[in-house]
Motif scaffolding. Structure first.
Motif, PDB file in Angstrom:
ATOM      1  N   HIS A 662      -0.122  12.318  -2.407  1.00 48.30           N
ATOM      2  CA  HIS A 662      -0.927  11.709  -1.346  1.00 48.30           C
ATOM      3  C   HIS A 662      -0.007  10.857  -0.482  1.00 48.30           C
ATOM      4  O   HIS A 662       0.714   9.992  -0.985  1.00 48.30           O
ATOM      5  N   VAL A 663      -0.015  11.100   0.822  1.00 47.48           N
ATOM      6  CA  VAL A 663       0.830  10.339   1.732  1.00 47.48           C
ATOM      7  C   VAL A 663      -0.045   9.781   2.844  1.00 47.48           C
ATOM      8  O   VAL A 663      -0.961  10.460   3.336  1.00 47.48           O
ATOM      9  N   ALA A 664       0.206   8.531   3.205  1.00 43.44           N
ATOM     10  CA  ALA A 664      -0.583   7.878   4.248  1.00 43.44           C
ATOM     11  C   ALA A 664       0.326   6.989   5.085  1.00 43.44           C
ATOM     12  O   ALA A 664       1.361   6.498   4.608  1.00 43.44           O
ATOM     13  N   ASP A 677       1.279   8.256  -2.876  1.00 42.57           N
ATOM     14  CA  ASP A 677       0.438   8.225  -4.074  1.00 42.57           C
ATOM     15  C   ASP A 677      -0.275   6.891  -4.225  1.00 42.57           C
ATOM     16  O   ASP A 677      -0.381   6.315  -5.324  1.00 42.57           O
ATOM     17  N   GLY A 678      -0.737   6.366  -3.105  1.00 42.22           N
ATOM     18  CA  GLY A 678      -1.547   5.162  -3.106  1.00 42.22           C
ATOM     19  C   GLY A 678      -0.785   3.865  -3.144  1.00 42.22           C
ATOM     20  O   GLY A 678      -1.390   2.787  -3.065  1.00 42.22           O
ATOM     21  N   ALA A 679       0.540   3.911  -3.261  1.00 43.51           N
ATOM     22  CA  ALA A 679       1.342   2.694  -3.347  1.00 43.51           C
ATOM     23  C   ALA A 679       2.123   2.489  -2.049  1.00 43.51           C
ATOM     24  O   ALA A 679       2.692   3.444  -1.502  1.00 43.51           O
ATOM     25  N   GLN A 680       2.178   1.253  -1.578  1.00 48.17           N
ATOM     26  CA  GLN A 680       2.972   0.952  -0.390  1.00 48.17           C
ATOM     27  C   GLN A 680       4.448   1.094  -0.727  1.00 48.17           C
ATOM     28  O   GLN A 680       4.935   0.524  -1.699  1.00 48.17           O
ATOM     29  N   VAL A 681       5.176   1.860   0.107  1.00 55.10           N
ATOM     30  CA  VAL A 681       6.592   2.107  -0.188  1.00 55.10           C
ATOM     31  C   VAL A 681       7.517   1.622   0.920  1.00 55.10           C
ATOM     32  O   VAL A 681       8.732   1.504   0.693  1.00 55.10           O
ATOM     33  N   ALA A 682       7.006   1.353   2.120  1.00 56.81           N
ATOM     34  CA  ALA A 682       7.870   0.877   3.205  1.00 56.81           C
ATOM     35  C   ALA A 682       7.018   0.318   4.325  1.00 56.81           C
ATOM     36  O   ALA A 682       5.885   0.767   4.552  1.00 56.81           O
ATOM     37  N   THR A 683       7.582  -0.655   5.026  1.00 57.03           N
ATOM     38  CA  THR A 683       6.919  -1.184   6.216  1.00 57.03           C
ATOM     39  C   THR A 683       7.997  -1.611   7.204  1.00 57.03           C
ATOM     40  O   THR A 683       9.110  -1.978   6.803  1.00 57.03           O
ATOM     41  N   ILE A 732      -6.271   2.529   0.721  1.00 54.16           N
ATOM     42  CA  ILE A 732      -5.365   3.679   0.588  1.00 54.16           C
ATOM     43  C   ILE A 732      -5.269   4.106  -0.882  1.00 54.16           C
ATOM     44  O   ILE A 732      -5.283   5.301  -1.203  1.00 54.16           O
ATOM     45  N   ALA A 733      -5.188   3.134  -1.759  1.00 57.84           N
ATOM     46  CA  ALA A 733      -5.114   3.463  -3.187  1.00 57.84           C
ATOM     47  C   ALA A 733      -6.347   4.218  -3.637  1.00 57.84           C
ATOM     48  O   ALA A 733      -6.265   5.144  -4.463  1.00 57.84           O
ATOM     49  N   ASP A 734      -7.499   3.841  -3.100  1.00 55.60           N
ATOM     50  CA  ASP A 734      -8.744   4.526  -3.427  1.00 55.60           C
ATOM     51  C   ASP A 734      -8.713   5.979  -2.968  1.00 55.60           C
ATOM     52  O   ASP A 734      -9.182   6.880  -3.680  1.00 55.60           O
ATOM     53  N   LEU A 735      -8.174   6.210  -1.766  1.00 60.05           N
ATOM     54  CA  LEU A 735      -8.083   7.582  -1.259  1.00 60.05           C
ATOM     55  C   LEU A 735      -7.187   8.445  -2.138  1.00 60.05           C
ATOM     56  O   LEU A 735      -7.379   9.663  -2.225  1.00 60.05           O
TER      57      LEU A 735
END
Length: 737
Positions: A662-664, A677-683, A732-735
């Protein structure tokens, strides 16, 4: 003086309608003698801010999609075939009669405008033409100024004949036209030859267009002049717009906006004078949908709140910025006189650019800038720009802009007016464009139009409003209601800039802008619905078809090598073959968004560089895209507008292959955030381009890149979603469950 590339030799529609805007508007808007290194509207006699505007951002224009899915700007078909009007370039017979009447009445500012032309002595009847067979620019021994002098004389002589009806000026104008058409065979030089084709071809055509009604200009001489334009000027102008002196394929934006605009003007003017509707269409279409810096979307490549349109050369200098406004104004004036409203295109985009450039050039008595301009960083092939450069350029190009938008349309253009007040009556220009706009374009004003062109989109989780103002208004009243029929509550009075940021809280809200005038309060032309952040904008389950499940009707289409494969947790998912398979969203499907969230499940079969999960744009100059692996081996979300390969990005580790992931991505203001996969990885901060700034995207794709050489996505996709506003990490984690 030689100039080279980058200093390197190389009364409006007044009916009020309510329309849906979601959480975003459809789209607010998306020099000296040298250049430097750069969709269709129909004619509306009512004009106004509503004419040929963003369908969802302007009342009175129906959306081509569903009522709840406004498009961002008109598409760009070829102009409707129509009879070419003569004289019909910078002035028409109606314009000339207005000038005669005002001069006969000894009215100002027209008398002052005429005197500015006469003081140059260009209509001296003793002058003799000095034609050349070869005109060169940009090389040793360049001689183009000899042609420019005669070109300006021919135009002034033609105007003086038209105004005075003294045939001696007509005969002298014909003498100059015939001398050059029987002698000139070639334009030469370095890259500056394309400035010669653009800056001078259109002015020669304008002089000749005024003389075509003179019975003393023999038909064979008219035909010879047409042949000169078609054989000497048009091929160079056309070639530049197609090839950009050999840089089209790799770096189309290598040339500054004024180079494109000059040559667009030449193609258009020659098309009219030579009765070539195909040339007229070529020029018009390039302005609306071309890739170069002169195209409307690229010369104003970023629009700040209050419809201040950052000009492409603003970080370069103001001489070239004002030249660009001059040339764009000339093009729009010629098109208007042929029945096409390029002035109103994309919610008065030219006016947005003109207001930005005018405000930049307002200075005090010592030449110091009066205002610090908002500026979106520019990181293009011409280097980086972080602020508007220079001020106080007084090029005579403001009467044309003011007379159309204010005197003819009833809008307000306060910064254009402030510049005009400094220079009126306008002088003759030095050869890059005619000048003398006060004489040619000044007109008595129509009644003021109500505030119009209202737009709203989410920025940093707040509602950002912008609108076009009313001529003569003292202030604007920003109003909000819970129902389209009110009652409306006034939130605040606003003067300039015409923008307001609201934080209304939970609910669905309707906005309207009223104007306070000497005659009383004037109700705004538009009412916009704005929903709370997080509204589901688009939902493609991609489990048997490409239909939109959001209720908005944004159904997609499966293109090329697509089929159905196994989905997550049973069911099916769309299978893309990596060769031609992709998903095409409707044009402008995302163009009404500011802050947004995009999320999708992907099963990537094999890692390949520069594949796209999504790519929203219209060409390889302006787009935003999500790449599972870029050239540096990173998952990347990025956007660009007229900067070509210089993208604003947020990146993280490459996306995994061989499993469902899952990518958002979310965008809030200028902050982009990636989730895997529901986890924030970069901003990352500094992402200035959002979908709203891209306008009406016509290549809105999943699985395919704007760049033709990039590979297609190979694998499966399922449950693609777009939300208005930036969703939080918990959502996002829910999605991703």
């Amino acid at each position: 003086m030689k100039h080279s590339l980058n200093d390197d030799k190389d009364a409006a529609l007044l009916d009020r309608r309510t329309f849906f805007i979601g959480t975003a508007s459809a789209l607010a808007l998306g020099t000296t003698a040298c250049g430097g290194g750069s969709g269709g509207s129909s004619f509306s006699p009512m004009g106004g801010a509503a004419a040929q505007q963003t369908p969802a951002a302007v009342a009175g224009v129906d959306s081509p999609s569903t009522p709840e899915t406004p498009a961002a700007e008109p598409a760009a078909p070829a102009p409707e075939a129509r009879k070419i009007v003569h004289p019909g370039l910078l002035v028409t017979e109606e314009d000339l009669q207005r000038i005669r009447d005002k001069l006969a009445a000894k009215a100002e500012p027209w008398v002052g405008g005429l005197n500015m032309m006469l003081k140059t002595n260009n209509t001296n009847l003793d002058a003799k033409p000095r034609p050349l067979a070869l005109v060169t620019r940009g090389v040793d021994g360049e001689n183009y100024w000899q042609m420019v002098g005669d070109m300006v004389r021919a135009l002034h002589l033609a105007l003086r004949w038209k105004i005075s009806n003294d045939e001696s000026y007509a005969k002298k104008a014909v003498e100059f036209l015939n001398a050059w058409s029987s002698t000139l065979t070639e334009l030469g030089g370095d890259s500056n030859v394309f400035l010669a084709s653009g800056l001078y071809g259109n002015q020669w055509a304008n002089a000749a267009e005024l003389m075509r009604t003179y019975p003393g200009w023999a038909k064979e001489d008219v035909a010879r002049f047409q042949a000169m334009l078609l054989n000497v000027f048009y091929p160079k102008a056309h070639d530049f717009l197609v090839n950009h002196n050999g840089t089209e394929t790799r770096k189309v934006t290598h040339y500054w906006a004024n180079w494109d605009l000059a040559n667009i003007c030449t193609v258009y003017a020659i098309g009219v004078f030579c009765d070539r509707s195909d040339l007229v269409a070529e020029a018009s279409n390039y302005y609306k949908s071309g890739r170069g810096c002169g195209a409307s979307a690229n010369n104003v490549y970023y629009v700040h709140p209050g419809y201040l349109g950052q000009w492409q050369e603003s970080h370069r200098d103001q001489g070239h910025s004002t030249l660009g406004i001059s040339l764009a104004g000339m093009l729009c004036q010629m098109a208007w006189n042929q029945g096409e409203d390029l002035f109103g295109y994309w919610n008065n985009r030219l006016l947005a650019g003109a207001e930005y450039v005018a405000k930049t050039n307002l200075a005090d008595a010592d030449g110091n800038a009066l205002y610090t301009m908002p500026f979106a960083p520019y990181n293009g092939v011409h280097g980086s720009g972080t602020a508007a450069a220079g001020t106080n350029q007084l090029r005579p190009n403001w009467d044309l802009i003011y007379s159309h938008y204010v005197s003819r349309k009833g809008l307000s253009a306060p910064w254009t007016k402030a510049m005009l007040d400094k220079i009126r009556p306008e002088r003759v220009d030095g050869g890059d464009q005619p000048g003398i706009g006060t004489l040619l374009y000044a007109r008595d004003p129509v009644p003021a139009a109500p505030p119009s062109g209202l737009s709203a989109f989410l920025s940093d989780a707040k509602v950002q409003l912008s609108w076009w103002g009313t001529a003569g208004a003292s202030q604007y009243l920003v109003q909000r209601a819970a129902s389209p029929n009110g009652p409306f509550m006034t939130l605040a009075p606003v003067t300039e800039p015409r923008t307001y940021t609201d934080d209304p809280g939970q609910g669905t809200w309707y906005y309207r802008i009223d104007a306070a005038t000497d005659a009383g309060e004037m109700t705004g032309a538009d009412t916009l619905r704005v929903a709370v952040p997080g509204e589901l904008w688009l939902h493609l389950p991609l489990s048997g078809d490409a239909n939109d499940a959001s209720g908005r009707g944004l159904n997609a289409q499966l293109k090329g090598g697509t089929s159905w494969g196994e989905g997550r947790n049973g069911g099916s998912a769309v299978q893309l073959d990596g060769r031609s398979g992709h998903i095409q969203l409707p044009d402008a499907a995302v163009s009404a968004l500011g802050d947004f969230t995009a999320a999708v499940w992907v099963y990537w079969d094999a890692s390949a560089v520069n594949v796209r999960i999504f790519d929203f744009g219209s060409n390889d100059v302006a787009y935003m895209a999500l790449l599972p692996r870029d050239g540096s081996g990173k998952l990347r979300f990025s956007g660009t507008r007229n900067q070509f390969w210089n993208e604003e990005s947020v990146t993280t580790d490459v996306l995994p292959t061989g499993r469902w992931v899952h990518v958002a991505v979310t965008l809030s203001g200028t902050v982009g955030t990636l989730y895997v996969d529901g986890a924030q990885v970069a901003t990352a901060d500094g992402i200035w381009i959002n979908p709203f700034q891209l306008g009406r995207t016509t290549q809105t794709w999943l699985g395919r890149s704007q760049y033709g050489g990039d590979p297609y996505f190979k694998g499966r996709m399922q449950d693609f979603r777009i939300y208005s506003g930036a969703q939080d990490a918990a959502f996002i984690a829910d999605l991703a469950r």
